[in-house]
Each structure stands twice: as structure tokens, then as C-alpha cells.
Motif scaffolding. Structure first.
Motif, PDB file in Angstrom:
ATOM      1  N   ARG A 217       0.761  -1.178  -0.105  1.00 56.23           N
ATOM      2  CA  ARG A 217      -0.063  -0.073   0.039  1.00 56.23           C
ATOM      3  C   ARG A 217       0.736   1.442   0.057  1.00 56.23           C
ATOM      4  O   ARG A 217       1.251   1.858   1.196  1.00 56.23           O
ATOM      5  N   PRO A 218       1.049   1.794  -1.234  1.00 56.78           N
ATOM      6  CA  PRO A 218       1.962   2.861  -1.287  1.00 56.78           C
ATOM      7  C   PRO A 218       1.302   4.024  -0.594  1.00 56.78           C
ATOM      8  O   PRO A 218       0.166   4.125  -0.765  1.00 56.78           O
ATOM      9  N   CYS A 219       1.962   5.195   0.059  1.00 53.77           N
ATOM     10  CA  CYS A 219       1.490   5.966   0.760  1.00 53.77           C
ATOM     11  C   CYS A 219       2.173   7.014   1.196  1.00 53.77           C
ATOM     12  O   CYS A 219       3.367   6.812   1.270  1.00 53.77           O
ATOM     13  N   THR A 220       1.817   8.404   1.458  1.00 53.08           N
ATOM     14  CA  THR A 220       2.528   9.510   1.475  1.00 53.08           C
ATOM     15  C   THR A 220       2.170  10.200   2.902  1.00 53.08           C
ATOM     16  O   THR A 220       0.963  10.486   3.323  1.00 53.08           O
ATOM     17  N   TYR A 221       3.078  10.452   3.844  1.00 52.74           N
ATOM     18  CA  TYR A 221       2.923  11.460   5.046  1.00 52.74           C
ATOM     19  C   TYR A 221       3.628  12.596   4.837  1.00 52.74           C
ATOM     20  O   TYR A 221       4.852  12.803   4.633  1.00 52.74           O
ATOM     21  N   VAL A 222       2.665  13.771   5.222  1.00 55.71           N
ATOM     22  CA  VAL A 222       3.174  15.122   5.099  1.00 55.71           C
ATOM     23  C   VAL A 222       3.046  15.799   6.239  1.00 55.71           C
ATOM     24  O   VAL A 222       1.851  15.824   6.765  1.00 55.71           O
ATOM     25  N   ILE A 223       4.394  16.444   6.796  1.00 58.74           N
ATOM     26  CA  ILE A 223       4.027  17.259   8.061  1.00 58.74           C
ATOM     27  C   ILE A 223       3.669  18.837   7.687  1.00 58.74           C
ATOM     28  O   ILE A 223       4.448  19.380   6.784  1.00 58.74           O
ATOM     29  N   GLY A 224       2.399  19.104   7.935  1.00 61.39           N
ATOM     30  CA  GLY A 224       1.812  20.554   7.607  1.00 61.39           C
ATOM     31  C   GLY A 224       2.246  21.422   8.795  1.00 61.39           C
ATOM     32  O   GLY A 224       2.822  20.915   9.822  1.00 61.39           O
ATOM     33  N   PRO A 225       1.694  22.663   8.738  1.00 61.57           N
ATOM     34  CA  PRO A 225       1.949  23.563   9.586  1.00 61.57           C
ATOM     35  C   PRO A 225       1.358  23.102  11.134  1.00 61.57           C
ATOM     36  O   PRO A 225       0.433  22.477  11.122  1.00 61.57           O
ATOM     37  N   GLY A 226       1.952  23.584  12.201  1.00 66.62           N
ATOM     38  CA  GLY A 226       1.673  23.165  13.415  1.00 66.62           C
ATOM     39  C   GLY A 226       1.311  21.931  13.676  1.00 66.62           C
ATOM     40  O   GLY A 226       2.385  21.128  13.582  1.00 66.62           O
TER      41      GLY A 226
END
Length: 527
Positions: A217-226
Motif C-alpha cells: 500500500r504505497p502512501c505519503t505522510y506530510v508534516i503540515g503547519p503546527g
């Protein structure tokens, strides 16, 4: 069509692309109308990334300070392969930053969009009319008539010299023009989940953004603001996209990282990630921009950036044509430049997607080995911005087949310079029109260049070792403490660049005589 239309430009759509278009046109003093069928900013985040080129546009609009509180630097993106090993890494370049802003950022879309809208409403030559639906158009040699309808069914019409459709992926303007989309062969179902994470949850999560290039299961994790975190998770064959977009469905795949005690769901939505580019971007006096003209997978966070690039490219050209500074043919370069740029960048994004989305374990292991071998066994950090191509067609001083190796078609840097009252970013004192930038002192330039340059824009001289700021009509000479422009000119083996109002390099020159010829040729070309 009336010979005195209501507006110079009508913009359909008040999302980020439409708002930036209206802001740039209004800043230029053009009579502008912007309409949208909805009354409010969408309250949840859709775009999450922007880059230094877009922040420079906000700076040019006087909005950088209003937007900055909702932005943070993008953390590095680490790619992990089949067996959990690091196979690729993207990050930003080190300071001094080439455009004067953090090269890659995450942001919170609703307040940034709200700031844009407030700015547009304050412009005296812009009318904002919300709750209106575009229903069709006619055009002739003098302008465009747009047909509109309000929520109660009341119909109206407005006339403008030109119109821009910034009305999203299911664009009614594009449909009215009969423009077809070219499919660049990417179509996959994904779930996008935005989460507000508490302290307990944050302690469980990676400290960088991650691409999980896992066949299962390819996936992406993004650190957003706060405390904003985003997951983009591929859907497997047989999974129901509608159920996956429920709270229960979202938590079923987030449980690998966090649970309901760790965070609050903010938004979850199922999408098909596409790679689509409009076959035409202009029909007569009507243009399309933003998602109306292209859609790409989100693996580099370039969706909103592309739309802002579109309208930044188009706005200065409309201003020049409507102001009598350039002929109508200049507007043809919009499609030539932006379509090819979007195609090239979308192709590169697809290649990143192919790395992430390989579902065959054997092929994925081969991919991992190939990436590590190409890196000599040690993963090197690649700058995200290096992936974005230069312009390769349109209003550029290139001969047939010539590449951008000399800097033509590339974004020109924005250094800190010694202003009259201390260090300042170049655009804040040199303006946002045409610019001629050189490391040659003004006294060493051909005498004939100064009057020719004055008729085009601002001449900026940044000689090595200069510290004082001096200025005259349409020219200034000063120093740049960080050597950003000096480094750019040296890397490209030139001493001068002619820079367009959208900050792309029209052409370069190796000496004063070559610069004079370049500027004179450009003035002829604009007529």
C-alpha cells in the motif's frame, strides 16, 4: 459587443488561481471582475504546499507578511523502499535562498485564501461578485460576453475585453469553449486524510515527511503547519472509495500510525489522481488557467503552484497588451509557455509517482537497488526545486534547439541588496516590471543602452564589491551582500540577464554590446 465593455478582464473562479489573477490585474489598474458560485472560502485544506516562486508572487502583491504566519518550511521527504531502507531523499537548498524565500513550504490553505480575498476586495479597480454561476459566453473581435445566473435563477450578462476561466477541474468555461483534455496516463484511486494531531500522537509520528514506497500500500505522510498532518494513501483493488472516505474507513488505514485518541480528523476525501493537460489554453479572447487547464498527481505538492504560475504568466501579458505596450501576439505565448512547462513537470511528477506506486514486490526491490546503485550506495539529498523545469518555448531569446544551459527560461534569483535604508529584497525596490540585471558597472555599459533600457524597465547594476546604493531614472546600482546574483551569472557564464515581469529570464548577454542588442531586439519583438 459594446465598444465600451464593463471590464478589461473577467475572471471566473475565486479560488487561489482566480484570486491571484484578480490581485495581479487589479494591482496593474485593470478594470477586473471576479465571480464565483460560492460565497465563502472552503474551510478545509486542499492544497498543502507552496514554493518560493509563489511566495515571491505574494511578496509582489504586498501579501508576504499576511501569508507568512500560516506557512512553515517543508520538512525533508524521505523515501523508504520494500524492506524499510532509505532509497531517496528530497529537501530544500541551503541559504542564501535563491528567490529570497524558503524554497519549499507547507501552508494552511483557508486563512491564506482568506487573506488573498481580502486583498482583492480592497483593490479599487476590482469588483467581486459571489453567488453567481457562469452559464455560457459569446465573443467577437472586441471582447467577451459572459452569461451569469444567481442562486435564485436571475440571469445577467457582463462584457469584458478578455476572460480567464479559473473555475477548477470541472471547468464550465473550458466546457463552453469545447477544449479537450489530454490524458498523460496516470489514473489511480487514493484517500487523502488531514488530521489535527495532539501531543501524544505527535510523539508517535516521523520527524520528516515520508514516502512509503511499499508494494502492499504505497502512501505519503506530510508534516503540515503546527499539528496538521496529511496522509495520502493508495486504495487497493476492491476497496470502496466512498467507505474509505468515512471516519471509520480513514481510521482503518491510519491505525498503522495513530488512533482516535491521538488526533482529530479534519478532512478525508477519496480522489482519483490524474495527469491531464488541456489541449488548448486559449480560444480567442478567453483563457483557462489552474485546475481548469491541468491536473497532476500531488507527489511534489505543485498543484496550486502551477495555477499561480499560470496567472502570473498571463497577467503581465494582458497588462502589456491592454496598455498598448505589446501587440496581441504576446498573448499567444501564454499557452506555448505554460502548456509545455506543465507537461514537462507533470511527466517528472509521474516519474516520482512511478517510484512510489510500484505494486510488484520484485520490481520494487529492483527499483530500490537501482536507486541506491545510482547514488553510489549512499543516498544523496536532491533539492525539490531542481525538479521544476525552466520555460522552453514562447517569449525567450533562444535559437532553435538551444537549451536553458545559459540561464534563458529559468527563474532569475531575488537577492538581498543594499537599499537606501538598509538590506532589502530586490523586488521591493526594483518593482515588478521588466528588469535588466548586470554585474557590470553602469559607466561600463554602452551609452546607447541606457535610453533603450529606460523604455523597457529597470536597469539594475550589481558590480562586485559595490556597497553604496545609487539610483537615477529607471536605473539603480548597488551591492548584494550574499552574492546570489553573482553566483548565478558566474554559473551560467554571462554578465547580464533580461528578466521578464514574471521573473523568468528572457535572455542573457556576455558583455555590454550583447546586452544592448538583446534589449533592442526584445523591444522590436514586443511590438
Amino acid at each position: 459587443m459594446s465598444t465600451h465593455p464593463d471590464y478589461d478582464v473577467a475572471v471566473v473562479g475565486f479560488g487561489p488561481s482566480g484570486a491571484v489573477a484578480a490581485a495581479l490585474l487589479g494591482q496593474a489598474g485593470l478594470r477586473t471582475l471576479v465571480i464565483d458560485r460560492t460565497d465563502e472560502v472552503y474551510p478545509k485544506p486542499r492544497a498543502i504546499a507552496l514554493d518560493h516562486e509563489i511566495m515571491r508572487v505574494f511578496q509582489n502583491l504586498g501579501l508576504a507578511d499576511a501569508v507568512a504566519p500560516f506557512c512553515e518550511p517543508f520538512t525533508p521527504s524521505e523515501y523508504y523502499g520494500v524492506d524499510g531502507q532509505l532509497i531517496k531523499r528530497l529537501a530544500t537548498v541551503e541559504p542564501p535562498y535563491p528567490l529570497g524565500h524558503t524554497p519549499s513550504m507547507v501552508f494552511t490553505q483557508p486563512p491564506v485564501e482568506a487573506a488573498l480575498r481580502r486583498h482583492v476586495r480592497e483593490l479599487p479597480t476590482v469588483d467581486v461578485k459571489l453567488g453567481l454561476r457562469f452559464t455560457g459566453l459569446e465573443q467577437d473581435d472586441a471582447g467577451v460576453t459572459l452569461h451569469l445566473e444567481d442562486a435564485g435563477g436571475k440571469r445577467s450578462a457582463v462584457q469584458a475585453r478578455y476572460a480567464i476561466g479559473c473555475d477548477g477541474a470541472s471547468s464550465a468555461v473550458r466546457e463552453a469553449l469545447g477544449i479537450e483534455l489530454e490524458d498523460l496516463q496516470f489514473d489511480e484511486p487514493w484517500l487523502v486524510v488531514d488530521v489535527q494531531v495532539n501531543e501524544r500522537g505527535l510523539a508517535k509520528l516521523p520527524s520528516t515527511s515520508v514516502q512509503y514506497c511499499e508494494p502492499g500500500r504505497p502512501c505519503t505522510y506530510v508534516i503540515g503547519p503546527g499539528n496538521h498532518r496529511r496522509w495520502e494513501i493508495s486504495l487497493l483493488p476492491g476497496e470502496d472509495p466512498a467507505w474509505m472516505a468515512t471516519e471509520e474507513g480513514a481510521w482503518s488505514v491510519l491505525q498503522r500510525w495513530i488512533g482516535p485518541d491521538d488526533a482529530t480528523l479534519w478532512r478525508q476525501a477519496s480522489y482519483r489522481f490524474h495527469a491531464l493537460v488541456a489541449k488548448e489554453w486559449r480560444n480567442g479572447r478567453v483563457f483557462i488557467a489552474g485546475d481548469a487547464a491541468h491536473q497532476q498527481p500531488p507527489f511534489l505538492g505543485q498543484g496550486m503552484c502551477q495555477g499561480v504560475r499560470d496567472v502570473a504568466n498571463l497577467a503581465w501579458k494582458l497588462r502589456a497588451v491592454l496598455g498598448g505596450e505589446a501587440g496581441e501576439a504576446l498573448l499567444d505565448t501564454y499557452a506555448a509557455e505554460r502548456r509545455e512547462h506543465v507537461r514537462q513537470l507533470t511527466t517528472r511528477i509521474k516519474e516520482i509517482g512511478a517510484v512510489i506506486c510500484e505494486r510488484d514486490a520484485v520490481k520494487a526491490r529492483a527499483r530500490d537497488a537501482a536507486l541506491l546503485n545510482a547514488a553510489g550506495g549512499q543516498v544523496k539529498t536532491q533539492a525539490r526545486q531542481d525538479i521544476i523545469p525552466p520555460l522552453s518555448a514562447g517569449l525567450l531569446a533562444t535559437d532553435g534547439g538551444k537549451t536553458a544551459a545559459d540561464g534563458t527560461g529559468r527563474l532569475f534569483p531575488q537577492p538581498r541588496v543594499n537599499g537606501p535604508a538598509g538590506p532589502v529584497l530586490l523586488d521591493d525596490i526594483a518593482g515588478t516590471g521588466w528588469r535588466i540585471v548586470t554585474d557590470l558597472p553602469v559607466e561600463r555599459l554602452p551609452a546607447g543602452l541606457l535610453p533603450v533600457a529606460a523604455g523597457l524597465g529597470m536597469l539594475v547594476s550589481l558590480p562586485p564589491g559595490e556597497e553604496r546604493f545609487t539610483s537615477g531614472p529607471h536605473r539603480m546600482q548597488t551591492g548584494e551582500p550574499d552574492g546570489v546574483v553573482a553566483g548565478w551569472l558566474a554559473r551560467h557564464g554571462v554578465h547580464a540577464a533580461v528578466v521578464r515581469p514574471d521573473h523568468y529570464v528572457y535572455g542573457v548577454a556576455g558583455d555590454g554590446a550583447g546586452l544592448l542588442a538583446l534589449v533592442a531586439g526584445l523591444k522590436d519583438r514586443l511590438q
